[in-house]
Design an enzyme around this catalytic site. Structure first.
Site, mmCIF file in Angstrom:
data_model
loop_
_atom_site.group_PDB
_atom_site.id
_atom_site.type_symbol
_atom_site.label_atom_id
_atom_site.label_comp_id
_atom_site.label_asym_id
_atom_site.label_seq_id
_atom_site.Cartn_x
_atom_site.Cartn_y
_atom_site.Cartn_z
ATOM 1 N N ASP A 200 0.777 -1.197 -0.254
ATOM 2 C CA ASP A 200 -0.037 -0.006 -0.023
ATOM 3 C C ASP A 200 0.769 1.308 -0.169
ATOM 4 O O ASP A 200 1.600 1.408 1.045
ATOM 5 C CB ASP A 200 -0.850 0.054 1.297
ATOM 6 C CG ASP A 200 -1.907 1.269 1.369
ATOM 7 O OD1 ASP A 200 -1.555 2.354 0.725
ATOM 8 O OD2 ASP A 200 -3.094 0.958 1.616
ATOM 9 N N HIS A 201 1.065 1.953 -1.049
ATOM 10 C CA HIS A 201 2.014 2.646 -1.108
ATOM 11 C C HIS A 201 1.838 3.913 -0.208
ATOM 12 O O HIS A 201 2.884 4.720 0.163
ATOM 13 C CB HIS A 201 2.256 3.379 -2.738
ATOM 14 C CG HIS A 201 1.049 4.534 -3.169
ATOM 15 N ND1 HIS A 201 0.017 4.022 -3.526
ATOM 16 C CD2 HIS A 201 1.308 5.760 -3.043
ATOM 17 C CE1 HIS A 201 -0.827 5.117 -3.715
ATOM 18 N NE2 HIS A 201 -0.047 6.104 -3.449
ATOM 19 N N LYS A 205 4.911 6.715 2.394
ATOM 20 C CA LYS A 205 5.125 8.113 2.370
ATOM 21 C C LYS A 205 5.436 8.388 3.688
ATOM 22 O O LYS A 205 5.148 7.987 4.756
ATOM 23 C CB LYS A 205 3.679 8.800 2.214
ATOM 24 C CG LYS A 205 3.093 8.609 0.997
ATOM 25 C CD LYS A 205 1.747 9.193 0.709
ATOM 26 C CE LYS A 205 0.897 8.718 -0.620
ATOM 27 N NZ LYS A 205 1.325 9.587 -1.736
ATOM 28 N N ASP A 258 -11.331 1.539 -3.997
ATOM 29 C CA ASP A 258 -10.012 1.947 -4.458
ATOM 30 C C ASP A 258 -9.184 2.376 -3.439
ATOM 31 O O ASP A 258 -7.964 2.478 -3.320
ATOM 32 C CB ASP A 258 -10.186 3.018 -5.385
ATOM 33 C CG ASP A 258 -9.059 3.470 -6.503
ATOM 34 O OD1 ASP A 258 -8.140 2.711 -6.604
ATOM 35 O OD2 ASP A 258 -9.216 4.752 -6.637
ATOM 36 N N HIS A 263 -5.729 2.743 1.540
ATOM 37 C CA HIS A 263 -5.138 4.006 1.993
ATOM 38 C C HIS A 263 -5.797 4.814 3.517
ATOM 39 O O HIS A 263 -4.965 4.931 4.338
ATOM 40 C CB HIS A 263 -5.054 4.923 1.194
ATOM 41 C CG HIS A 263 -4.478 4.245 -0.480
ATOM 42 N ND1 HIS A 263 -3.612 3.430 -0.373
ATOM 43 C CD2 HIS A 263 -4.707 4.754 -1.578
ATOM 44 C CE1 HIS A 263 -3.168 3.539 -1.414
ATOM 45 N NE2 HIS A 263 -4.074 4.065 -2.425
HETATM 46 C C1 BG6 Z 1 -4.326 4.661 -5.902
HETATM 47 C C2 BG6 Z 1 -5.598 4.652 -6.568
HETATM 48 O O1 BG6 Z 1 -4.045 3.581 -5.045
HETATM 49 O O2 BG6 Z 1 -4.031 5.820 -5.066
HETATM 50 C C3 BG6 Z 1 -5.957 5.870 -7.350
HETATM 51 O O3 BG6 Z 1 -5.907 3.618 -7.292
HETATM 52 C C4 BG6 Z 1 -5.457 7.138 -6.509
HETATM 53 O O4 BG6 Z 1 -7.155 6.034 -7.689
HETATM 54 C C5 BG6 Z 1 -4.124 7.076 -5.573
HETATM 55 O O5 BG6 Z 1 -5.563 8.441 -7.293
HETATM 56 C C6 BG6 Z 1 -3.593 8.073 -4.803
HETATM 57 O O6 BG6 Z 1 -2.560 8.033 -4.624
HETATM 58 P P1 BG6 Z 1 -1.572 9.456 -4.081
HETATM 59 O O7 BG6 Z 1 -0.008 8.895 -3.746
HETATM 60 O O8 BG6 Z 1 -1.639 10.106 -5.548
HETATM 61 O O9 BG6 Z 1 -2.405 9.891 -3.099
#
Ligand code: BG6
Length: 512
Positions: A200-201, A205, A258, A263
């Site tokens: 989960d990116h 952060k 999504d 997140h």
């Molecule tokens: C992704 C979603 O996981 O996270 C996207 O699939 C979303 O829809 C994105 O735009 C948001 O990531 P960040 O790092 O730009 O907030």
């Protein structure tokens, strides 16, 4: 406005960014490498690690996808790295890095394709001295995850022989509880849990990790971080962008799947968890899991969904969701979701948490707002002449992005003969304080996976716990189709109904 001053020298800062450990030699094998994620995020992140001296010398990248891209793949990745910034065309380090990138075309269900891939990886080992170290990255459409995992197992590519073998699985990890369980079963049949890194990116952060540092490396916040002092918490993941050409994916996903299930739930766990006994994978996972398991089932009336219609953003007319490419003109997919939830444990009983995530909102802003209770009595009453009206509660805002930092809002006396006050902010801004902007999240997580550190990755139980919370909402929404879509204009702050459950509790969304 007051700002923070960082109390370490640039030399100390650089020293703190040096690696404690460099990963073992390895090949990063990216499945679905022709997709946007590889070019925009993964390769720039890997190259930044290389620039910072954090990659092993013996290293290579192999992209795998269906299209016959050949050498154009490496050239395309060079463009992606250049677009990511921080390097000039022709930089010798960049050219040396690009020479380590190769490509293999195959269908993900093709038995012979895996035999050829295995052979290719063996020869990459010979050429780059990578000695069997493998980090597989599943960046394909989720429908292929189980097939690729199964094929890797069938072809003897999942078992560590000379060196470690690990797999990173991109989100979405399942589309409801049942499918997440099935995917976990599939992955666990082939890989041991310690080989699996569910990414989960958001957890990569800096500002998200800083939630834990803020709470647990300081003595002054934790004593008030509970139901006795906190009135409520808001978590906002607002995006100004739309679906960016991902119509077919988003039609099957929506905001709840999504962004909210992953997140936003991760942010919730960091804000609400108990102090872990150490900063180590099992302790962190255990505390996160306890938070999600303590969330009360969320009734339909504590949910709001929305879909954007046409609007104007920055003076430019913007399409509605139903007019986007490859979206059903009668689509019922939500592009906005808001929830009210309660965490029924000793620390949080009675404190509402309001969560929202949406696309095409007024501004890009991911933020956690912790609103404290008012003092027990108002000693100073702002009169009608006060420039700031009634006294506001204290607020801690953790700005995850894009303006990364933390602000503490408190009341200060307005200079002059009266005792009236105005809210002021004490502001910490990452860039001003440390002089560097944060990495994209993938850097840290790719490095951790290469080092075998799963602290910032999701665990099987955690994924299932968050799906257990979301699945009943998805089911309730499916059996009560929305009648008012589209119900907010692109560029606004979402459907009017999303203010309702806050105003019922006497609150309002804080749009920074
Ligand atoms: C992704 C979603 O996981 O996270 C996207 O699939 C979303 O829809 C994105 O735009 C948001 O990531 P960040 O790092 O730009 O907030």
């Amino acid at each position: 406005m007051a700002t923070t001053e960082v109390l370490i020298s640039p030399e100390q800062l650089r020293a703190s960014q040096r690696a404690e450990r460099i990963p073992d030699p390895c090949v990063v094998v990216i499945f679905g490498a022709s997709g946007d994620l590889t070019k925009r995020k993964l390769l720039p992140a890997l190259f930044h690690l290389e620039q910072s001296g954090l990659l092993p010398e013996k290293f290579a990248v192999v992209g795998v996808a269906r299209r016959p891209l050949g050498d154009s793949f490496a050239a395309d990745m060079r463009d992606g790295i250049l677009n990511g910034g921080g390097v000039e065309a022709g930089d010798p380090k960049l050219e040396a890095f690009v020479r380590k990138i190769s490509y293999h075309a195959m269908n993900f269900d093709d038995h012979d394709g895996y035999i050829a891939l295995k052979k290719m990886l063996d020869s990459v080992d010979q050429q780059y001295g990578t000695n069997g170290g493998r980090l597989y990255y599943l960046a394909t459409a989720p429908d292929y995850f189980a097939e690729i995992i199964h094929q890797l197992g069938e072809h003897g590519m999942a078992k560590p022989e000379k060196n470690w073998v690990r797999v990173i699985v991109e989100k979405p990890f399942g589309h409801d509880l049942q499918s997440a369980r099935a995917l976990n079963d599939d992955v666990n049949q082939v890989f041991e849990e310690e080989q699996i890194f569910r990414i989960d990116h958001y957890l990569g952060k800096e500002t998200v990790q800083n939630i834990l540092v803020f709470r647990f490396a300081n003595g002054i916040f934790e004593p008030v971080w509970n139901r006795n002092y906190i009135d409520h918490v808001q978590i906002t993941a607002a995006e100004d962008i739309g679906i960016e050409g991902r119509g077919p994916f988003y039609e099957g996903a929506g905001a709840l799947r999504d962004v909210m299930q992953n997140h936003v739930m991760e942010l919730l766990s960091f804000v609400a968890m108990e102090p872990p006994s150490s900063f180590e994978a099992n302790s962190i996972r255990t505390e996160k899991l306890k938070v999600w398991r303590a969330v009360e089932p969320i009734p339909l009336e504590d949910t709001v969904r929305g879909q954007y219609g046409p609007g104007v953003m920055g003076g430019v007319a913007v399409k509605g969701y139903r007019e986007e490419d490859r979206v059903n003109p009668n689509s019922l997919t939500e592009t906005y979701a808001a929830l009210r939830l309660r965490i029924e444990n000793w620390r949080w009983a009675g404190v509402p948490f309001y969560l929202r995530a949406g696309k095409r909102l007024g501004k890009r802003s991911t933020e956690i707002t912790v609103q404290f209770k008012q003092p027990p009595m108002h000693l100073f009453t702002n009169d009608k002449n006060s420039p700031c009206g009634v006294i506001e509660p204290n607020i801690i805002s953790m700005r995850i992005q894009p303006d990364e930092g933390i602000a503490l809002r408190f009341a200060a006396k307005v200079p002059g003969p009266s005792m009236s006050s105005c809210p002021v902010n004490m502001n910490f801004n990452y860039k001003d304080a440390f002089g560097v902007s944060s990495a994209n999240g993938y850097e840290r997580l790719l490095l951790d996976a290469m080092l075998g550190d799963a602290t910032l990755f999701a665990h099987r139980d955690g994924v299932e716990a968050t799906w257990s919370l979301m699945t009943p909402i998805l089911q309730a929404w499916a059996s009560h189709p929305p009648r008012d879509f589209p119900n907010y204009a692109a560029g606004s702050w979402g459907p009017a109904s999303s203010d309702v459950f806050l105003s019922r509790d006497g609150h309002f969304w804080r749009n920074s």
